[in-house]
Enzyme design. Sequence first.
Site, PDB file in Angstrom:
ATOM      1  N   LYS A 139      -2.310   8.738   0.587  1.00  0.00           N
ATOM      2  CA  LYS A 139      -3.684   8.384   0.936  1.00  0.00           C
ATOM      3  C   LYS A 139      -4.470   8.110  -0.344  1.00  0.00           C
ATOM      4  O   LYS A 139      -4.408   8.870  -1.305  1.00  0.00           O
ATOM      5  CB  LYS A 139      -4.328   9.519   1.731  1.00  0.00           C
ATOM      6  CG  LYS A 139      -5.695   9.167   2.315  1.00  0.00           C
ATOM      7  CD  LYS A 139      -6.206  10.240   3.257  1.00  0.00           C
ATOM      8  CE  LYS A 139      -7.533   9.836   3.877  1.00  0.00           C
ATOM      9  NZ  LYS A 139      -8.053  10.845   4.815  1.00  0.00           N
ATOM     10  N   GLU A 153      -8.739  19.761  20.239  1.00  0.00           N
ATOM     11  CA  GLU A 153     -10.006  20.271  20.755  1.00  0.00           C
ATOM     12  C   GLU A 153      -9.823  21.175  21.975  1.00  0.00           C
ATOM     13  O   GLU A 153     -10.514  22.192  22.111  1.00  0.00           O
ATOM     14  CB  GLU A 153     -10.937  19.103  21.095  1.00  0.00           C
ATOM     15  CG  GLU A 153     -11.395  18.278  19.904  1.00  0.00           C
ATOM     16  CD  GLU A 153     -10.418  17.170  19.533  1.00  0.00           C
ATOM     17  OE1 GLU A 153     -10.687  16.443  18.554  1.00  0.00           O
ATOM     18  OE2 GLU A 153      -9.377  17.037  20.214  1.00  0.00           O
ATOM     19  N   ARG A 162     -13.585  15.787  24.591  1.00  0.00           N
ATOM     20  CA  ARG A 162     -12.136  15.833  24.807  1.00  0.00           C
ATOM     21  C   ARG A 162     -11.690  17.180  25.384  1.00  0.00           C
ATOM     22  O   ARG A 162     -10.543  17.322  25.787  1.00  0.00           O
ATOM     23  CB  ARG A 162     -11.405  15.573  23.491  1.00  0.00           C
ATOM     24  CG  ARG A 162     -11.881  14.327  22.769  1.00  0.00           C
ATOM     25  CD  ARG A 162     -11.033  13.991  21.577  1.00  0.00           C
ATOM     26  NE  ARG A 162      -9.776  13.375  22.012  1.00  0.00           N
ATOM     27  CZ  ARG A 162      -8.893  12.841  21.174  1.00  0.00           C
ATOM     28  NH1 ARG A 162      -9.107  12.871  19.874  1.00  0.00           N
ATOM     29  NH2 ARG A 162      -7.785  12.306  21.632  1.00  0.00           N
TER      30      ARG A 162
END
Length: 589
Positions: free
Chosen positions: A248, A336, A364
């Site tokens: 990244k 979640e 969610r």
Amino acid sequence: MDYAFLDTITLPEDLRKLKREDLPTVAKELRDYIIDIVSTKEGHLGASLGVVELTIAIHYIFNTPTDQLVWDVGHQAYGHKILTGRKSVFHTNRQLNGISGFPKREESIYDTFGVGHSSTSISAALGMAIASNLKGEEEKQHIAVIGDASIASGMAFEALNHAGVSDANLLIILNDNAIGIDPSVGALKEYLTNVKTDRQLAKTNIIKALNFDYRGPIDGHNIPRLLKELERLKNMSGPKFLHVITTKGKGLKQAEEDQVKYHAPGKFDKNTGELIIKPNKITPPKYQDVFGATIIELAEQNDKIVGITPAMPTGSSLKYMMEKFPDRAFDVGIAEQHAVTLAAGMATQGMIPFCNIYSTFIQRAYDQVVHDVAIQKLPVIFCLDRSGLVGEDGATHHGVFDIAFLRCIPNLIIFAPRNEIELRNIMYTAQLGLNLPIAIRYPRGRGVTIDWRQPFTEIEIGKGQLLKKGSEIAVISIGNMSQNVSEAIDSLDTDKISHYDLRFVAPLDEEMLHDIFSKYATIFTVEDGVIDGGMGSAISEFAVKHQYSNRIVILGVPKQFIEQGSVEELQEIIGINSKSIAQKLNKFL
């Protein structure tokens, strides 16, 4: 800056005309272009830099958009957007009336699925692949690119479980860089780390056990190797899985070294990578930092307090508690539903869980809020960061639905602090001991109070406040909308307008509302959530129930998805900035 190859590419068909040996140069130019634009326009940087070679290889080998490419979350899709007809408008990324920061179906036929929340790509691509089979399009390819943080989510596992027993022409590419927004966590992360160095483990891994043809891990920055693997996989049928290792922030030294900060770094020097520091002046704190500091203060006094977040320890500032009390603060990954029910389980044992979830992400886990928390009256403390309009991330991230979808749930207290002191005090009050769960919603960004570290004061549940006394019109605001309303009233220089802070959407302060409806013919409500089902709706329902006929003017977010733009721009467009509120009030004076 010279972009000799990139300037010749408008669509992937132009890319496919190039020689393979030219593609590394295209990668360098694409990476430089992303850095050039994001350094001044801001946005998500590290993720897109990490998949430059992979993006080029996919579009070079596959016949997009006929072959369907689905990006997970979409933080990493900037290179994809530039190569698919949007280079000339990429400078408008995430800005008002510009292109979205995430893949979006109505924006381009190359954006096959709209994303913004994680872990949806495998399900979506599998659905496309099954549909292709039903239509007799067996040659069509379907590619899902998903990160190692996203694949640990329950929904991704559900899709893997289904795909493994299908004959779908599906290729899953795992972009493994060991980090999402924060470092990846959990047993699967440890497993993927071990696979990178243990070749035997790679031969007998969990993905193979799910009936996928597994290949990798391979270097995601090696274009010849990527092309070779993708070409081979393109000609195979059934579910396939390519494990790709990337870095990244690849290509920008600082972004590689500090991947959390450079996920979305703001403005920076494109030549050195150094962040552009704003002039040092005393400013109010971010609400997330008030939460982070306050939960530590409370946890030092109350050993039953625990903190939970689904993969957002930096964004929520729970990272401070993780550093101070590592055994009492939990990053559960992008999960979640698990976060909510984990908190519920802890609450059954007398713990006091602060479950910090962005407003857009609590959507969610709606079933868990209802069934696992509210029905059982478990005193979970939900801290809903990024409530209201969040700005440049747009429709997928605005936290404007929470009041409406939480208000209909029994046994749930809903509170919105108008400033940092109120946030601290409600957190203090909640941990003293409630018989019901509570949702505390607060906005993204900075507050309004410099001297916010005040001694704690208990808040009476269900009680609003009169902030300014007037004679003819009452304005009822919720949360940080109090600031806009106060500025609007001050600009009108009148003593005819009263201002009330409702504070609690549930339970409503009916005593205060009866007083308001008995004194004022015209009542305004102002909120930064959707009008339908929101705070104004609650007050209108109160009026109907008690047969009041007062005029009620509801200001808030209309029933439409609000696109990207600064919070200030969006508030002006929908009419809840201070100037717009003042103009509407002035018509009734």
